[in-house]
Scaffold this motif. Structure first.
Motif, PDB file in Angstrom:
ATOM      1  N   ASP A  48       0.841  -1.193   0.000  1.00 23.01           N
ATOM      2  CA  ASP A  48       0.000   0.000   0.000  1.00 23.01           C
ATOM      3  C   ASP A  48       0.876   1.243   0.000  1.00 23.01           C
ATOM      4  O   ASP A  48       1.278   1.742   1.049  1.00 23.01           O
ATOM      5  CB  ASP A  48      -0.915   0.002   1.222  1.00 23.01           C
ATOM      6  N   SER A  60     -10.889   1.541   4.483  1.00 19.73           N
ATOM      7  CA  SER A  60     -10.439   1.504   3.092  1.00 19.73           C
ATOM      8  C   SER A  60     -11.597   1.094   2.184  1.00 19.73           C
ATOM      9  O   SER A  60     -12.635   0.620   2.653  1.00 19.73           O
ATOM     10  CB  SER A  60      -9.273   0.520   2.941  1.00 19.73           C
ATOM     11  N   SER A  63     -11.875  -5.749   2.356  1.00 20.05           N
ATOM     12  CA  SER A  63     -11.295  -4.406   2.342  1.00 20.05           C
ATOM     13  C   SER A  63      -9.915  -4.402   1.711  1.00 20.05           C
ATOM     14  O   SER A  63      -9.117  -5.332   1.923  1.00 20.05           O
ATOM     15  CB  SER A  63     -11.197  -3.850   3.769  1.00 20.05           C
ATOM     16  N   ARG A  65      -5.869   5.547   0.498  1.00 22.33           N
ATOM     17  CA  ARG A  65      -6.567   4.268   0.335  1.00 22.33           C
ATOM     18  C   ARG A  65      -6.911   3.661   1.702  1.00 22.33           C
ATOM     19  O   ARG A  65      -8.005   3.131   1.901  1.00 22.33           O
ATOM     20  CB  ARG A  65      -5.690   3.307  -0.461  1.00 22.33           C
ATOM     21  N   LYS A  66      -5.999   3.738   2.629  1.00 29.02           N
ATOM     22  CA  LYS A  66      -6.155   3.101   3.932  1.00 29.02           C
ATOM     23  C   LYS A  66      -7.300   3.720   4.739  1.00 29.02           C
ATOM     24  O   LYS A  66      -7.989   3.004   5.486  1.00 29.02           O
ATOM     25  CB  LYS A  66      -4.846   3.216   4.713  1.00 29.02           C
ATOM     26  N   ARG A 117      -9.684   6.189   3.401  1.00 28.08           N
ATOM     27  CA  ARG A 117     -10.536   6.961   2.527  1.00 28.08           C
ATOM     28  C   ARG A 117     -11.981   7.145   3.032  1.00 28.08           C
ATOM     29  O   ARG A 117     -12.536   8.236   3.042  1.00 28.08           O
ATOM     30  CB  ARG A 117     -10.556   6.293   1.141  1.00 28.08           C
TER      31      ARG A 117
END
Length: 777
Positions: free
Chosen positions: A99, A165, A180, A395-396, A398
């Motif tokens: 990530d 996420s 996820s 992303r983690k 959002r």
């Protein structure tokens, strides 16, 4: 309790007797997490733990859990050993994932549901469905879709998937799962209550209780995209006062700051707003309140942008507006340079509030309209999600953006002043947002009959996700499907029906783009459309004592204001998947009209001038849930539950039914919520069952209620003895009423019920705080 099975660390952590946290992560990897949503700390819980063969059992006073020590599968049972939910065998998965430079996993967990089971919640979607069985959701926050990874079962349990996420939820014939994109482990909470109310309460205990809104927020609100000057805005309030139509709130939408390069400057830089302090004072002088649009992005010429840029707290993905040129269509050759701020950064939230406080709150502004709080993420690319935030990649985290940005404003305002209760209207939400005094609206929906119908299940599932305050733009935001909407009879009926629905939502607000929506643009008194709109605004104010008492139940008992039928009639299988009815509070059944009764497809030919003729009355089919009798609100007729009926629904009638045993107070006729004290209330008693109602009163604003400064007066109806008891008043606050009248009406068929106050009462009693028993003759 922690163990390792087949290379997976499994931890079971009871937060209380009915709520269990499950954590799973690969063995040898650390799992350290401070939840953004969960604020409850684990409470001491008495447990009975046994190990028999390959099964570890853990029992609390409300729940028992079985862990298979061979394969790691977890199953949940009630105390009578009825299976509630089980994980699927080999249903936990961790897939290595990079990530944006951080080694982590894509995580998933599969469950098995019973065939007849219904599930609800998961936020707000525009699908027109109550049950989320056989549904797949790509959970990334959007304009009209809000995602909360919490599902509630008709079997009386809930599951909160604590991950921020992008997440896929799917229920299919094989299993039900959350997956996820980013997670150091699987992290979810199981809560059991036996019914929907208790599960929602558990979710609130876990993620935060909802504070009281001020009384004025439950009145009528008017807004528009947009008022182009302060004079125009103030004139709208004046016009309502001249027409003697109640109004409590007016909202200023965007561009009061000037051009797009000054986007969200949080200052009145538009010359049409020449004296903002005077504007706010004039609104207050007219006994109304004002909130204003603020965003989560900033133009490059604003002071806030420059301050945030210095601490690297601005994101680089494309957001609204794309162009610095304000006219349409969007001209991307002149990019606006507007950037979203990092709401996960506490220093950025400090900067945001400091500028908001100096530029707007200091003027006496009453609240906030936080637009684009998801936020707008246009032309989204995979690399956009690599953007760094204070808490890791975008992303983690959002989906938790709305929680953080709304929370940032609420927490700072509370530190600044507690004289004024926080009120935030916002477009997106995440689990826990209820603790910040936020009301979420359903986004920029297009005006159509389908959209109106879809609002019902959207709002109900949102409420079942643990967040009690919700509304939609009355009349729909966009008017793409209607030519000349103000004279289009199909739209005029749609607007009235939406107004009827909005009367029974936690917030009642008319809003939209293209054409103004103030009621006087639909005609004058005597016109059926105008009269219907005015009628429902007045009805809203008549119901304020009931609404405010319901809001106290929301705060004090974790109740819900807008209630899916499963909350009150879970034993009635016919009620579990109805998507066009709901309870408003625990006494009023609402069945909005969601299809055209009169003007469907009638005005396509602009050369024809249709006539507003409502002489033909059509009907709406309504299901009355089993287990109680119901009273037609308009006629007073008593009807047995457990059947479908047809209700005549002319333009100014929404089918409403009052549950037997209800005690319903009616407030005075007013122009704003606090114009008159509740010293002369009408109290309607709907016989047929025992019932209770508690009248709640406080100082209407500020947080003194949290110090115990409020009163309760409990009314009880004993159906067998035919007596109404008004109990001793409990509590006290500054300015409370010591003496008052209650005008009692025992509702029956054709006995002056409906929207109007009743002129002749069955009993009139004086009350000074001491218990009174009133016998029906």
């Amino acid at each position: 309790m922690q163990t390792s099975i087949s290379g997976v660390e499994i931890e079971l952590q009871f937060f209380n007797e009915a709520t269990l946290r499950v954590i799973k992560h690969p063995k040898g990897k650390d799992f350290i997490k401070q939840s953004l949503s969960v604020i409850l700390k684990p409470l001491p819980t008495k447990l009975v733990i046994k190990e028999e063969g390959n099964i570890l059992s853990v029992r609390s006073s409300k729940l028992q859990v079985f862990l298979d020590l061979k394969d790691g599968k977890i199953s949940f049972f009630d105390l009578d050993k009825h299976l509630l939910l089980t994980e699927k065998h080999a249903g936990t998965d961790f897939t290595d994932f990079d990530d944006a430079g951080s080694k982590t996993y894509t995580v998933s967990q599969c469950f098995l549901l019973e065939k007849e089971e219904e599930i609800y919640g998961l936020g707000q979607q525009q699908e027109g469905k109550m049950s989320k069985r056989n549904t797949k959701l790509n959970m990334i926050q959007g304009n009209t879709d809000d995602y909360i990874p919490f599902m509630l079962s008709s079997k009386g349990y809930g599951v909160f998937w604590d991950n921020y996420s992008p997440t896929v939820f799917e229920d299919n014939a094989t299993n039900t799962y959350f997956k996820s994109e980013v997670g150091d482990g699987v992290d979810y909470y199981f809560m059991y209550g036996g019914n929907a109310d208790t599960v929602v309460s558990s979710m609130r205990m876990l993620t935060g209780k909802a504070p009281m809104f001020p009384l004025w927020t439950f009145g009528f609100w008017q807004s528009r995209e947009r008022y182009k000057s302060q004079d125009e805005l103030v004139d709208v309030v004046k016009k309502f006062r001249e027409l003697q139509v109640p109004l409590d709130g007016i909202i200023q939408d965007w561009q009061y700051w000037g051009n797009n390069y000054l986007w969200n400057a949080m200052e009145f830089l538009n010359p049409a707003f020449y004296d903002p302090k005077k504007m706010v004072d004039e609104v207050h002088g007219l006994n109304a309140h004002m909130i204003i649009s603020i965003w989560n992005s900033f133009g490059p010429n604003t002071k806030t942008y420059k301050s945030l840029d210095k601490i690297d707290a601005l994101f680089n993905f494309i957001t609204w507006p794309e162009s610095g040129v304000e006219k349409f269509p969007v001209n991307k050759e002149y990019p606006s340079g507007v950037r979203v701020y990092d709401a996960f950064n506490p220093f950025a939230r400090d900067i945001y509030w400091d500028d908001l406080n100096k530029g707007i709150f200091s003027l006496g502004m009453d609240g906030w309209w936080m637009d684009s709080s998801e936020p707008d993420h246009l032309d989204a690319k995979t690399t956009d999600f690599d953007t760094k935030t204070y808490l890791g990649s975008f992303r983690k985290v959002r989906n938790a953006f709305p929680l953080m940005t709304v929370g940032g404003v609420a927490e700072h305002q509370l530190k600044e002043s507690n004289d004024k209760r926080i009120f935030i209207l916002t477009r997106s939400a995440f689990a826990g947002q209820q603790r910040y005094g936020a009301n979420t609206w359903s986004g920029d929906v297009n005006a159509s009959w389908k959209a109106l119908r879809n609002q019902i299940s959207a709002g109900l599932n949102f409420s079942l996700s643990g967040i009690p305050y919700w509304n939609s733009d009355i009349g729909g935001f966009f008017l793409w499907d209607f030519k000349k909407p103000l004279t289009n009879l199909d739209y005029r009926e749609l607007h009235v029906r939406w107004m009827e629905f909005g009367t029974f939502c936690p917030m009642m607000r008319s809003h939209g783009e293209g054409v103004p929506r103030e009621l006087y643009h639909f005609g004058k008194k005597g016109n059926p459309t105008y009269d219907a709109i005015e009628k429902y605004i007045h009805l809203r104010y008549s119901l304020l004592p009931y609404i405010y008492a319901t809001s106290w139940d929301v705060t004090s008992k974790n109740s819900s204001m807008m209630r899916a039928l499963v909350m009150d009639f879970d034993n009635d299988k016919n009620a579990l998947n109805i998507n066009d009815e709901f309870m408003f509070g625990k006494s009023i059944l609402v069945a909005p009209v969601t299809e055209a009764m009169y003007w469907k497809n009638l005005t396509k030919d602009d050369t024809v001038t249709p006539i507003e003729d409502y002489s033909v009355v059509k009907t709406k089919e309504v299901y009355l849930p089993n287990g109680t009798n119901w009273f037609d609100f308009w006629t007073g007729e008593s009807i047995q539950g457990g059947q479908r009926i047809k209700k005549e629904a002319p333009l100014d009638i929404i089918p409403l039914y009052i549950k037997a045993g209800t005690i319903l107070p009616f407030g005075p006729k007013v122009q704003f919520a606090t114009e008159k004290k509740w010293d002369d209330l009408e109290v309607r008693v709907y016989e047929g069952a025992d019932g209770e109602f508690t009248l709640y009163e406080d100082e209407n604003d500020n947080y003194n209620y949290q110090k115990g400064m409020y009163t309760n007066i409990k009314f009880s109806w004993n159906n067998k003895s035919r007596t109404l008891t008004i109990n001793d008043r409990k509590g006290a606050f500054s300015g409370m009423l010591n003496d008052r009248k209650f005008n009692i009406v025992f509702v029956s068929k054709n006995k002056g019920v409906g929207a109007e106050l009743i002129s002749k009462y069955d009993k009139v009693v004086s009350y000074s705080g001491k218990k009174i028993i009133i016998a029906k003759d």
